[in-house]
Design a protein around this motif. Structure first.
Motif, PDB file in Angstrom:
ATOM      1  N   VAL A 103       0.847  -1.113  -0.063  1.00  0.00           N
ATOM      2  CA  VAL A 103       0.004   0.093   0.090  1.00  0.00           C
ATOM      3  C   VAL A 103       1.042   1.121  -0.097  1.00  0.00           C
ATOM      4  O   VAL A 103       0.599   1.991  -0.854  1.00  0.00           O
ATOM      5  CB  VAL A 103      -0.882   0.016   1.288  1.00  0.00           C
ATOM      6  CG1 VAL A 103      -1.713   1.199   1.302  1.00  0.00           C
ATOM      7  CG2 VAL A 103      -2.019  -1.258   1.280  1.00  0.00           C
ATOM      8  N   ASN A 116       0.989  -3.330   5.760  1.00  0.00           N
ATOM      9  CA  ASN A 116       1.081  -2.604   4.682  1.00  0.00           C
ATOM     10  C   ASN A 116       1.005  -3.499   3.318  1.00  0.00           C
ATOM     11  O   ASN A 116       1.230  -2.708   2.126  1.00  0.00           O
ATOM     12  CB  ASN A 116       2.586  -2.097   4.673  1.00  0.00           C
ATOM     13  CG  ASN A 116       2.923  -1.107   3.464  1.00  0.00           C
ATOM     14  OD1 ASN A 116       1.990  -0.310   3.408  1.00  0.00           O
ATOM     15  ND2 ASN A 116       4.073  -1.387   2.981  1.00  0.00           N
ATOM     16  N   THR A 118      -1.521  -5.815   0.856  1.00  0.00           N
ATOM     17  CA  THR A 118      -2.806  -6.236   0.439  1.00  0.00           C
ATOM     18  C   THR A 118      -2.757  -7.004  -1.164  1.00  0.00           C
ATOM     19  O   THR A 118      -1.861  -7.377  -1.788  1.00  0.00           O
ATOM     20  CB  THR A 118      -3.692  -5.024   0.307  1.00  0.00           C
ATOM     21  OG1 THR A 118      -5.082  -5.344   0.199  1.00  0.00           O
ATOM     22  CG2 THR A 118      -3.335  -4.178  -0.879  1.00  0.00           C
ATOM     23  N   LYS A 135      -6.043   3.693  -2.941  1.00  0.00           N
ATOM     24  CA  LYS A 135      -6.304   2.887  -1.672  1.00  0.00           C
ATOM     25  C   LYS A 135      -7.003   1.816  -1.678  1.00  0.00           C
ATOM     26  O   LYS A 135      -7.992   1.861  -2.550  1.00  0.00           O
ATOM     27  CB  LYS A 135      -7.145   3.988  -0.505  1.00  0.00           C
ATOM     28  CG  LYS A 135      -6.220   5.432  -0.424  1.00  0.00           C
ATOM     29  CD  LYS A 135      -5.041   5.125   0.301  1.00  0.00           C
ATOM     30  CE  LYS A 135      -4.308   6.506   0.267  1.00  0.00           C
ATOM     31  NZ  LYS A 135      -2.946   6.339   0.795  1.00  0.00           N
ATOM     32  N   GLN A 139      -8.712  -1.476   4.674  1.00  0.00           N
ATOM     33  CA  GLN A 139      -7.687  -1.049   5.240  1.00  0.00           C
ATOM     34  C   GLN A 139      -6.861  -2.458   5.696  1.00  0.00           C
ATOM     35  O   GLN A 139      -7.435  -3.401   6.275  1.00  0.00           O
ATOM     36  CB  GLN A 139      -7.630  -0.400   6.380  1.00  0.00           C
ATOM     37  CG  GLN A 139      -6.366   0.250   6.909  1.00  0.00           C
ATOM     38  CD  GLN A 139      -5.634   1.146   5.923  1.00  0.00           C
ATOM     39  OE1 GLN A 139      -6.179   1.659   5.198  1.00  0.00           O
ATOM     40  NE2 GLN A 139      -4.381   1.158   5.874  1.00  0.00           N
ATOM     41  N   TYR A 141      -4.767  -5.571   7.494  1.00  0.00           N
ATOM     42  CA  TYR A 141      -4.581  -5.672   9.234  1.00  0.00           C
ATOM     43  C   TYR A 141      -4.129  -6.868   9.328  1.00  0.00           C
ATOM     44  O   TYR A 141      -3.947  -7.985   8.359  1.00  0.00           O
ATOM     45  CB  TYR A 141      -5.998  -5.642   9.679  1.00  0.00           C
ATOM     46  CG  TYR A 141      -6.875  -6.701   9.169  1.00  0.00           C
ATOM     47  CD1 TYR A 141      -7.098  -8.059   9.959  1.00  0.00           C
ATOM     48  CD2 TYR A 141      -7.920  -6.542   8.097  1.00  0.00           C
ATOM     49  CE1 TYR A 141      -7.941  -9.121   9.282  1.00  0.00           C
ATOM     50  CE2 TYR A 141      -8.511  -7.622   7.499  1.00  0.00           C
ATOM     51  CZ  TYR A 141      -8.582  -8.867   8.078  1.00  0.00           C
ATOM     52  OH  TYR A 141      -9.441  -9.725   7.608  1.00  0.00           O
TER      53      TYR A 141
END
Length: 169
Positions: A103, A116, A118, A135, A139, A141
């Motif tokens: 990210v 960071n 994905t 984005k 988010q 995790y």
């Protein structure tokens, strides 16, 4: 051929990855009296000069092994966390089509960690490049073991012997 390894409580020792051993190691555990055989490959016998046995399909450890619940960061676990879905466009990907995307790019000081990384399809990863304008929809995790184990169960397992189904329910 492989053998499913169960803990002394009749649950797989690990679900991430599934606890399996090759048939030679299963025979080794059997000879060393470390396991109880729960089921056999019916039509498979191995022989030595003075001994022969069927090959186990499922073995259970005699001594309980404390399960490890630490989730290792690797491609398969990252894709599993994100359900093999590109976090930018939402398209479902296969393991071959999915990529790990930083990210915050490494070239800009980003790290390779759960927070960071994905899942991205190749097209979105190429379009994003080393920029930070795109984005992810969710988010990143750090997942816990049980979340990933449940997602892995929902995907289903490759069952090599019919008796495995009884223990992987």
């Amino acid at each position: 051929m492989t053998t499913l390894v169960l803990n002394a409580d009749a649950q797989p020792v690990s679900l991430l990855p599934l606890s399996i051993v090759d048939w030679q190691e299963a025979i080794r555990y059997l000879v060393l009296d470390k396991v109880t055989v729960m089921s056999w490959h019916e039509d498979w016998i191995v022989r030595s000069a003075n001994w022969s046995t069927q090959v186990p399909a499922v073995i259970m450890l005699k001594d309980y092994q404390k399960p490890k619940h630490h989730v290792r960061l690797n491609k398969r676990n990252l894709f599993l966390r994100d359900r093999y879905t590109c976090q930018y466009c939402g398209v479902h990907t296969t393991e071959a089509e999915a990529t790990m995307d930083h990210v915050h790019p490494i070239s800009l000081g980003g790290k390779s960690n759960w927070l960071n990384l994905t899942t991205a399809c190749k097209h979105c990863n190429y379009m994003k490049g080393a920029r930070t304008k795109m984005k992810p929809k969710i988010q990143p995790y750090r997942p816990d073991y049980w979340e990933l184990a449940e997602k892995r169960k929902q995907q289903g397992y490759h069952i090599e012997h019919s008796s495995w189904a009884d223990f992987l329910g």
